[in-house]
Design an enzyme around this catalytic site. Structure first.
Site, mmCIF file in Angstrom:
data_model
loop_
_atom_site.group_PDB
_atom_site.id
_atom_site.type_symbol
_atom_site.label_atom_id
_atom_site.label_comp_id
_atom_site.label_asym_id
_atom_site.label_seq_id
_atom_site.Cartn_x
_atom_site.Cartn_y
_atom_site.Cartn_z
ATOM 1 C CB CYS A 290 -0.988 -2.401 -3.087
ATOM 2 S SG CYS A 290 -1.658 -4.050 -2.840
ATOM 3 C CG HIS A 374 -4.069 -0.417 0.687
ATOM 4 N ND1 HIS A 374 -4.699 -0.089 -0.484
ATOM 5 C CD2 HIS A 374 -3.660 -1.695 0.550
ATOM 6 C CE1 HIS A 374 -4.688 -1.137 -1.306
ATOM 7 N NE2 HIS A 374 -4.055 -2.117 -0.692
ATOM 8 C CD GLU A 376 -5.899 3.218 0.296
ATOM 9 O OE1 GLU A 376 -6.440 2.097 0.306
ATOM 10 O OE2 GLU A 376 -4.667 3.348 0.126
#
Length: 407
Positions: A290, A374, A376
């Site tokens: 990001c 992202h 995750e």
């Protein structure tokens, strides 16, 4: 975009008085009426829309949303309440990420075994100003056509608003371009992290036998990123955003992680990019996500640009050119790396299949890569967890150790 639906919050008599108790006032003078929830007061920020159907608590505690007012396109927000486990910000003492929230429907009482609190109560405690009863489809269409507007969201239970003052405040707010928001969300001191992923019936675990040491520079890092680094066998040392290359190298890490975060990457890059350049020159395996991706792009000679409507949601398709596979990803960003500005020694590795914008890069000949989205995925799908294995494989390669299959 006028108020619709059922009475918001916890007041069953809210609709007895026809006066709006919340306003969303856009910089162009548009006034959206609704019913207030969350904190009383007003907040100014950039209005974006998020298309995720789950994970509103993770979204509202994502530090990358600092300076923004989130419009949820999914109408049923709050139906599973909130709990103490689904918070993504590491720095609980910092000002909340999102400044405001815009909802279609009333927040219902929670119906989930993990819930410990009503969302409206939680919003009040977090200082997030909310408005419900808004035609969020119309607002989303406006954003898609005209871009993300600056706005003020205001909540007054008495419905007493100085509309002209709110219009002036929204119009005067400078916007996110040129704004460094990282100081408000980064941790103020160094700390270590060993918590691993959550499992049903067990909760979160701990990494007790790490093989590698990673330094993560915190520009607004999310907890689940740190958990997945721990899952991958890493002991994680988290440093503040202002850490210098000497600060990082003093910890003798096996690899460096550049975290997500809010604001304009060029503004934060004034102090972060020189550090990143030095670490790249040292040859350390480096992984950015990001804002970390955007500032790595700057450090490698590229440029970043403000996006029209940004990417915010848990359903964005991305193609990984290194494998030929398409993954469904979680995204939250309003700036992007300009691929045309990248030098010849930087390869584009990932691209958005929604609009073709850059979503990943790697530096040829060095163990350095990053992605815009992202991996995750908190909330969101787990298609991109393999990137943490890819990062640790670079560490293994540098150490002369065998690599493991990406998963």
């Amino acid at each position: 975009m006028s108020a619709t639906g059922n009475a918001p919050g916890t007041d069953p008599n809210a609709w007895a008085d026809p006066r709006p108790t919340a306003l969303l006032v856009l910089a162009d003078g548009t006034v959206v009426e609704g019913f207030g929830l969350g904190a009383v007061g007003r907040q100014v920020g950039e209005v974006c829309f998020n298309t995720a159907m789950t994970g509103y608590q993770e979204i509202l505690t994502d530090p990358s949303y600092a300076g923004q007012i989130i419009t949820f396109t999914f109408p049923h927000i709050g139906n599973v309440g909130v709990n103490d486990e689904d918070i993504e910000t590491v720095n609980m003492a910092a000002v909340t990420g999102a400044r405001g929230v815009v909802l279609k429907a009333d927040i219902t009482d929670p119906a989930n075994w993990r819930a410990s609190r009503h969302l409206d109560q939680w919003l009040k405690a977090r200082g997030i100003v909310g408005i419900a009863g808004v035609d969020t489809r119309a607002l989303t269409a406006l954003i898609r056509e005209a871009g993300m507007p600056n706005a003020v969201v205001a909540h007054d239970p008495e419905g007493a608003f100085d509309v002209e003052a709110l219009k002036a405040e929204a119009k005067a707010w400078p916007g996110l371009v040129g704004m460094d928001l990282v100081p408000g969300v980064t941790a103020g001191q160094t700390f270590t992290w060993d918590e691993t992923s959550w499992h049903l019936g067990e909760g979160y675990g701990h990494q007790t036998d790490p093989k590698y040491h990673v330094v993560a520079i915190d520009y607004g890092v999310k907890r689940n990123i740190l958990r997945l680094l721990a899952d991958a066998g890493c002991r994680v040392t988290v440093l503040p955003a202002t850490a210098t290359a000497e600060d990082v190298l003093a910890h003798r890490p096996d690899g460096v992680f550049l975290s997500n975060g809010p604001g304009d990457p060029a503004a934060t890059g004034e102090y972060a990019v020189p550090t990143i350049r030095r670490l790249v020159d040292e040859g350390l395996p480096t992984f950015g996500i990001c804002l970390g991706h955007q500032m790595l792009g700057l450090a490698l000679g590229g440029r970043t640009a403000k996006m029209h409507q940004g990417h915010h949601g848990a359903n964005h398709p991305v193609k990984d050119f290194t494998t030929g596979k398409v993954e469904i990803t979680s995204m939250n960003h309003g700036f992007a790396v300009d691929r045309e500005s990248l030098p010849a020694n930087v390869e584009e590795t990932h691209v958005s299949l929604f609009d073709g914008t850059n979503c990943g890069i790697r530096l040829k000949g060095k163990p350095v890569f990053s992605v815009q989205y992202h991996p995750e995925a908190s909330p969101g799908p787990r298609d991109s967890h393999y990137l943490f294995t890819r990062f640790v494989n670079l560490i293994r390669e540098r150490k002369g150790e065998p690599q493991v299959a990406e998963r």
